[in-house]
Design a protein around this motif. Structure first.
Motif, PDB file in Angstrom:
ATOM      1  N   LEU A   1       0.819  -1.211   0.000  1.00 17.71           N
ATOM      2  CA  LEU A   1       0.000   0.000   0.000  1.00 17.71           C
ATOM      3  C   LEU A   1       0.849   1.256   0.000  1.00 17.71           C
ATOM      4  O   LEU A   1       0.542   2.233  -0.692  1.00 17.71           O
ATOM      5  CB  LEU A   1      -0.921  -0.006   1.235  1.00 17.71           C
ATOM      6  CG  LEU A   1      -2.141  -0.920   1.177  1.00 17.71           C
ATOM      7  CD1 LEU A   1      -2.839  -0.961   2.529  1.00 17.71           C
ATOM      8  CD2 LEU A   1      -3.111  -0.446   0.100  1.00 17.71           C
ATOM      9  N   TYR A   2       1.933   1.230   0.756  1.00 18.95           N
ATOM     10  CA  TYR A   2       2.799   2.411   0.813  1.00 18.95           C
ATOM     11  C   TYR A   2       3.364   2.739  -0.568  1.00 18.95           C
ATOM     12  O   TYR A   2       3.549   3.909  -0.917  1.00 18.95           O
ATOM     13  CB  TYR A   2       3.940   2.187   1.810  1.00 18.95           C
ATOM     14  CG  TYR A   2       4.833   3.402   1.984  1.00 18.95           C
ATOM     15  CD1 TYR A   2       4.499   4.393   2.898  1.00 18.95           C
ATOM     16  CD2 TYR A   2       5.992   3.568   1.231  1.00 18.95           C
ATOM     17  CE1 TYR A   2       5.296   5.515   3.055  1.00 18.95           C
ATOM     18  CE2 TYR A   2       6.796   4.683   1.380  1.00 18.95           C
ATOM     19  CZ  TYR A   2       6.443   5.651   2.290  1.00 18.95           C
ATOM     20  OH  TYR A   2       7.232   6.766   2.437  1.00 18.95           O
TER      21      TYR A   2
ATOM     22  N   GLN B   1      -0.453   0.124  12.518  1.00 19.35           N
ATOM     23  CA  GLN B   1      -0.402  -0.908  11.474  1.00 19.35           C
ATOM     24  C   GLN B   1       0.985  -0.988  10.851  1.00 19.35           C
ATOM     25  O   GLN B   1       1.514  -2.065  10.609  1.00 19.35           O
ATOM     26  CB  GLN B   1      -1.441  -0.609  10.383  1.00 19.35           C
ATOM     27  CG  GLN B   1      -2.874  -0.496  10.862  1.00 19.35           C
ATOM     28  CD  GLN B   1      -3.284  -1.640  11.774  1.00 19.35           C
ATOM     29  OE1 GLN B   1      -3.176  -2.810  11.410  1.00 19.35           O
ATOM     30  NE2 GLN B   1      -3.756  -1.293  12.961  1.00 19.35           N
ATOM     31  N   ILE B   2       1.588   0.162  10.585  1.00 18.89           N
ATOM     32  CA  ILE B   2       2.900   0.185   9.950  1.00 18.89           C
ATOM     33  C   ILE B   2       3.981  -0.346  10.885  1.00 18.89           C
ATOM     34  O   ILE B   2       4.908  -1.043  10.470  1.00 18.89           O
ATOM     35  CB  ILE B   2       3.235   1.620   9.486  1.00 18.89           C
ATOM     36  CG1 ILE B   2       2.270   2.036   8.364  1.00 18.89           C
ATOM     37  CG2 ILE B   2       4.672   1.719   9.010  1.00 18.89           C
ATOM     38  CD1 ILE B   2       2.426   3.476   7.925  1.00 18.89           C
ATOM     39  N   ASN B   3       3.850  -0.038  12.176  1.00 20.18           N
ATOM     40  CA  ASN B   3       4.885  -0.421  13.139  1.00 20.18           C
ATOM     41  C   ASN B   3       4.735  -1.836  13.678  1.00 20.18           C
ATOM     42  O   ASN B   3       5.635  -2.345  14.347  1.00 20.18           O
ATOM     43  CB  ASN B   3       4.880   0.544  14.325  1.00 20.18           C
ATOM     44  CG  ASN B   3       5.424   1.905  13.949  1.00 20.18           C
ATOM     45  OD1 ASN B   3       6.148   2.045  12.970  1.00 20.18           O
ATOM     46  ND2 ASN B   3       5.079   2.915  14.731  1.00 20.18           N
ATOM     47  N   ARG B   4       3.624  -2.465  13.408  1.00 19.85           N
ATOM     48  CA  ARG B   4       3.314  -3.758  14.035  1.00 19.85           C
ATOM     49  C   ARG B   4       4.416  -4.803  13.822  1.00 19.85           C
ATOM     50  O   ARG B   4       4.812  -5.506  14.751  1.00 19.85           O
ATOM     51  CB  ARG B   4       1.993  -4.283  13.487  1.00 19.85           C
ATOM     52  CG  ARG B   4       1.558  -5.615  14.046  1.00 19.85           C
ATOM     53  CD  ARG B   4       0.215  -6.014  13.457  1.00 19.85           C
ATOM     54  NE  ARG B   4      -0.039  -7.427  13.676  1.00 19.85           N
ATOM     55  CZ  ARG B   4      -0.997  -8.104  13.071  1.00 19.85           C
ATOM     56  NH1 ARG B   4      -1.787  -7.491  12.219  1.00 19.85           N
ATOM     57  NH2 ARG B   4      -1.153  -9.383  13.311  1.00 19.85           N
ATOM     58  N   ALA B   5       4.946  -4.866  12.607  1.00 25.53           N
ATOM     59  CA  ALA B   5       5.956  -5.884  12.316  1.00 25.53           C
ATOM     60  C   ALA B   5       7.261  -5.630  13.056  1.00 25.53           C
ATOM     61  O   ALA B   5       7.944  -6.570  13.457  1.00 25.53           O
ATOM     62  CB  ALA B   5       6.225  -5.934  10.813  1.00 25.53           C
ATOM     63  N   ALA B   6       7.617  -4.379  13.243  1.00 28.56           N
ATOM     64  CA  ALA B   6       8.903  -4.062  13.871  1.00 28.56           C
ATOM     65  C   ALA B   6       8.843  -4.120  15.390  1.00 28.56           C
ATOM     66  O   ALA B   6       9.882  -4.224  16.040  1.00 28.56           O
ATOM     67  CB  ALA B   6       9.363  -2.673  13.428  1.00 28.56           C
TER      68      ALA B   6
END
Length: 389
Positions: free
Chosen positions: A338-339, A366-371
């Motif tokens: 999406l980005y 949502q963007i930070n969830r993986a890190a």
């Protein structure tokens, strides 16, 4: 006495070496087969977020991987006039470093060798079977209790197992290179920043990777033939990003170009053969998580097999591994994709969209969830010195 289980791995990249090391550390007999004549990294620089750093700690590769690495404190996006669109700090709770990709690969190679992994180079895998078998270009067939394909976006293992459901190459691609870093290259006010600059459909990313080198990524649509030429048109790029002309002028002949792939599979395994990394879930690099996801899934796979004593138990363990890890991987792939769409918005619309999104707590989550998460097989994060965290 239990039989030592064996694993054979196609691909000596980040995910392959992480899986190999984690399995060997748990008592497996592991052999990695690499198509090239040596273990070599493709690409220039790489981001390693908190999840990847925890995996490196668990594998014993952390110290070598982060030696002299650049530790960023903020991400900043700028428009074609050099005005800041958004500036976001990198919090102490989610470490981030950038290094040369070859340094990261070397650290994983050394950890694998210390764990007893055998590496066989100049061995091209052209197929596989669900019985834990790899087929080679020279006609050989090697069988083990477990086979793993970590052989990239054009994975022959994935193809042989019939697991691919979706493979799309993106419209956008990137030129990548590393240049010498000199005093004064980056203004004092920008020290510690990763800076992403936009102008139309072209993007220029400035990423220090140590005290002496800067990783540059120049992105554009594949159809933009003038911009995508690996013989960099310095006048063209300097006109678009005048404030960085001094870096662009320093770009040498070692430049790579590539578009991104988005890959989805019906499953990550068939019988006693699995796939991981780009072979299973390639994604655009917009969140800097391709390598991190490959490494964490290699470690998670080894953890899922810890209780296995017989080859017959492996298929069920692989299914459990995928069930645990896939939701997070799918989430990361979705948001990374999406980005990438903002590259094709008009400049003014892009700036407004990015500002609105980056001020929304739900989007940030949502963007930070993986890190932010703690990967399977890693411990709670140890306290870090203030100079690092």
């Amino acid at each position: 006495m239990n039989k030592t289980l064996s694993a054979i791995i196609a691909g000596g990249g980040l995910g392959g070496l992480a899986a190999a090391t984690a399995l060997a550390q748990r008592g497996w007999d592991v052999t990695v087969y690499e198509r090239q004549s040596a273990l070599r990294a493709s690409g220039s620089g790489i981001y390693i977020w908190e999840n990847g750093l925890r995996v490196l700690e668990a594998l014993g590769a952390y110290d070598d991987a982060v030696r002299d690495a650049f530790e960023g404190v903020a991400f900043e996006q700028r428009d074609k006039h050099g005005a800041v669109i958004d500036s976001a700090p990198v919090g102490a709770e989610r470490r981030l470093i950038t290094v040369k990709r070859s340094q990261l690969l070397d650290s994983l190679r050394d950890a694998a060798l210390r764990a007893g992994v055998k590496v066989v180079t100049s061995s091209e895998v052209i197929g596989a079977t669900p019985r834990g078998e790899l087929r080679f270009a020279n006609g050989d067939l090697v069988r083990a209790d477990l086979a793993i394909g970590v052989d990239g976006i054009w994975s022959r293992v994935r193809e042989a197992l019939g697991l691919e459901t979706f493979h799309q190459q993106t419209v956008e691609g990137a030129l990548r290179t590393v240049i010498e870093r000199r005093p004064g290259d980056i203004a004092a006010a920008d020290a510690g920043k990763y800076i992403e600059n936009w102008n139309g459909n072209r993007r220029f990313l400035v990423t220090p990777i140590n005290e002496t080198q800067i990783y540059l990524a120049l992105t554009c649509p594949e159809s933009d033939r003038a911009a995508r030429d690996t013989r960099i048109d310095k006048a063209l790029w300097s006109e678009a990003f005048a404030q960085w002309a001094h870096l662009i002028d320093r770009i040498g002949p070692e430049v790579s170009w590539g578009v991104y792939s988005i890959i989805q599979c019906s499953a990550w395994s068939a019988g006693r053969t699995a796939i991981l990394g780009d072979a299973a879930h390639a994604q655009p690099p917009n969140l800097g998580q391709g390598g991190g996801m490959a490494m964490q899934n290699g470690l998670a796979l080894a953890c899922a097999l810890e209780g296995v004593e017989r080859a017959e138990q492996i298929p069920a363990a692989l299914e459990a591994w995928e069930a645990r890890e896939r939701p997070l991987v799918d989430h990361c792939q979705k948001w990374s994709t999406l980005y990438g769409e903002v590259a094709f918005l008009p400049d003014e619309v892009r700036s407004a969209t990015v500002r609105a999104a980056m001020s929304n707590p739900w989007v940030i989550e949502q963007i930070n969830r993986a890190a932010h998460h703690r990967p399977t097989g890693t411990r709670e994060r140890r306290a870090m010195p203030a100079s690092v965290a």
